[in-house]
Design a protein around this motif. Structure first.
Motif, mmCIF file in Angstrom:
data_model
loop_
_atom_site.group_PDB
_atom_site.id
_atom_site.type_symbol
_atom_site.label_atom_id
_atom_site.label_comp_id
_atom_site.label_asym_id
_atom_site.label_seq_id
_atom_site.Cartn_x
_atom_site.Cartn_y
_atom_site.Cartn_z
ATOM 1 N N SER A 139 0.813 -1.208 0.000
ATOM 2 C CA SER A 139 0.000 0.000 0.000
ATOM 3 C C SER A 139 0.847 1.259 0.000
ATOM 4 N N MET A 140 2.072 1.195 0.513
ATOM 5 C CA MET A 140 2.925 2.360 0.549
ATOM 6 C C MET A 140 3.721 2.518 -0.750
ATOM 7 N N ALA A 141 3.706 1.505 -1.606
ATOM 8 C CA ALA A 141 4.527 1.540 -2.809
ATOM 9 C C ALA A 141 4.078 2.610 -3.793
ATOM 10 N N SER A 142 2.788 2.867 -3.875
ATOM 11 C CA SER A 142 2.321 3.867 -4.816
ATOM 12 C C SER A 142 2.143 5.208 -4.124
ATOM 13 N N SER A 143 2.362 6.261 -4.877
ATOM 14 C CA SER A 143 2.202 7.593 -4.328
ATOM 15 C C SER A 143 1.173 8.349 -5.145
ATOM 16 N N ALA A 144 0.646 9.406 -4.584
ATOM 17 C CA ALA A 144 -0.332 10.225 -5.299
ATOM 18 C C ALA A 144 0.299 10.831 -6.546
ATOM 19 N N GLY B 139 -1.222 9.906 -10.271
ATOM 20 C CA GLY B 139 -1.753 10.957 -11.134
ATOM 21 C C GLY B 139 -1.031 11.035 -12.468
ATOM 22 N N LYS B 140 0.292 11.000 -12.428
ATOM 23 C CA LYS B 140 1.086 11.076 -13.659
ATOM 24 C C LYS B 140 0.842 9.864 -14.551
ATOM 25 N N LEU C 192 -0.455 1.010 -16.449
ATOM 26 C CA LEU C 192 -0.436 1.606 -15.103
ATOM 27 C C LEU C 192 0.538 0.884 -14.184
ATOM 28 N N LYS C 193 0.588 -0.428 -14.291
ATOM 29 C CA LYS C 193 1.491 -1.215 -13.443
ATOM 30 C C LYS C 193 2.947 -0.832 -13.706
ATOM 31 N N TYR C 194 3.356 -0.885 -14.978
ATOM 32 C CA TYR C 194 4.754 -0.614 -15.301
ATOM 33 C C TYR C 194 5.105 0.861 -15.162
ATOM 34 N N CYS C 195 4.183 1.718 -15.483
ATOM 35 C CA CYS C 195 4.422 3.146 -15.282
ATOM 36 C C CYS C 195 4.626 3.431 -13.795
ATOM 37 N N GLY C 196 3.806 2.824 -12.946
ATOM 38 C CA GLY C 196 3.934 3.018 -11.502
ATOM 39 C C GLY C 196 5.267 2.517 -10.971
ATOM 40 N N LEU C 197 5.702 1.346 -11.443
ATOM 41 C CA LEU C 197 6.998 0.808 -11.016
ATOM 42 C C LEU C 197 8.136 1.729 -11.447
ATOM 43 N N CYS D 13 12.222 6.017 -10.589
ATOM 44 C CA CYS D 13 12.838 7.178 -11.243
ATOM 45 C C CYS D 13 12.362 8.519 -10.685
ATOM 46 N N HIS D 14 11.241 8.529 -9.987
ATOM 47 C CA HIS D 14 10.661 9.755 -9.423
ATOM 48 C C HIS D 14 10.266 10.755 -10.500
ATOM 49 N N CYS D 15 9.927 10.254 -11.685
ATOM 50 C CA CYS D 15 9.414 11.125 -12.735
ATOM 51 C C CYS D 15 8.679 10.286 -13.777
ATOM 52 N N VAL D 16 7.796 10.947 -14.523
ATOM 53 C CA VAL D 16 7.066 10.332 -15.622
ATOM 54 C C VAL D 16 7.043 11.372 -16.742
ATOM 55 N N PRO D 17 7.388 10.983 -17.969
ATOM 56 C CA PRO D 17 7.354 11.945 -19.071
ATOM 57 C C PRO D 17 5.935 12.480 -19.304
#
Length: 92
Positions: free
Chosen positions: A25-30, A34-35, A50-55, A60-64
């Motif tokens: 439950s702590m693995a995903s962040s708001a 959202g990104k 969504l799964k791979y983007c979230g991982l 990486c702490h970023c999403v294009p």
């Protein structure tokens, strides 16, 4: 003595289950949720995107920006691969 070992076994199992639930439950962040919703909004297989983007976002702490491309905005995200020999991109 048997009741003590049973109690200890149950406590151990309970702590294992609880710790794995909290970690998930702590693995995903708001931020990542959202990104990734934006990034995967036009994907044909949204749950996989969504799964791979979230991982990738968590690592990486970023999403294009946008729904496709723009990976140069986030080199870590861009350079993630599933298998170093095949060089298939991991992040959508």
């Amino acid at each position: 003595m048997k009741s003590l070992s049973t109690t200890l076994t149950l406590l151990l199992l309970l702590s294992l289950v609880t710790s794995s639930f909290l970690q998930t439950s702590m693995a995903s962040s708001a931020f990542c949720n959202g990104k990734c919703k934006v990034r995967c909004s036009k994907a044909s297989v949204k749950d996989r995107c969504l799964k791979y983007c979230g991982l990738c976002c968590e690592e990486c702490h970023c999403v294009p920006s946008g729904t496709y491309g723009n990976k140069d905005e986030c080199p870590c995200y861009r350079d993630k691969v599933t298998d170093p020999t095949k060089k298939k991109p991991k992040c959508p």
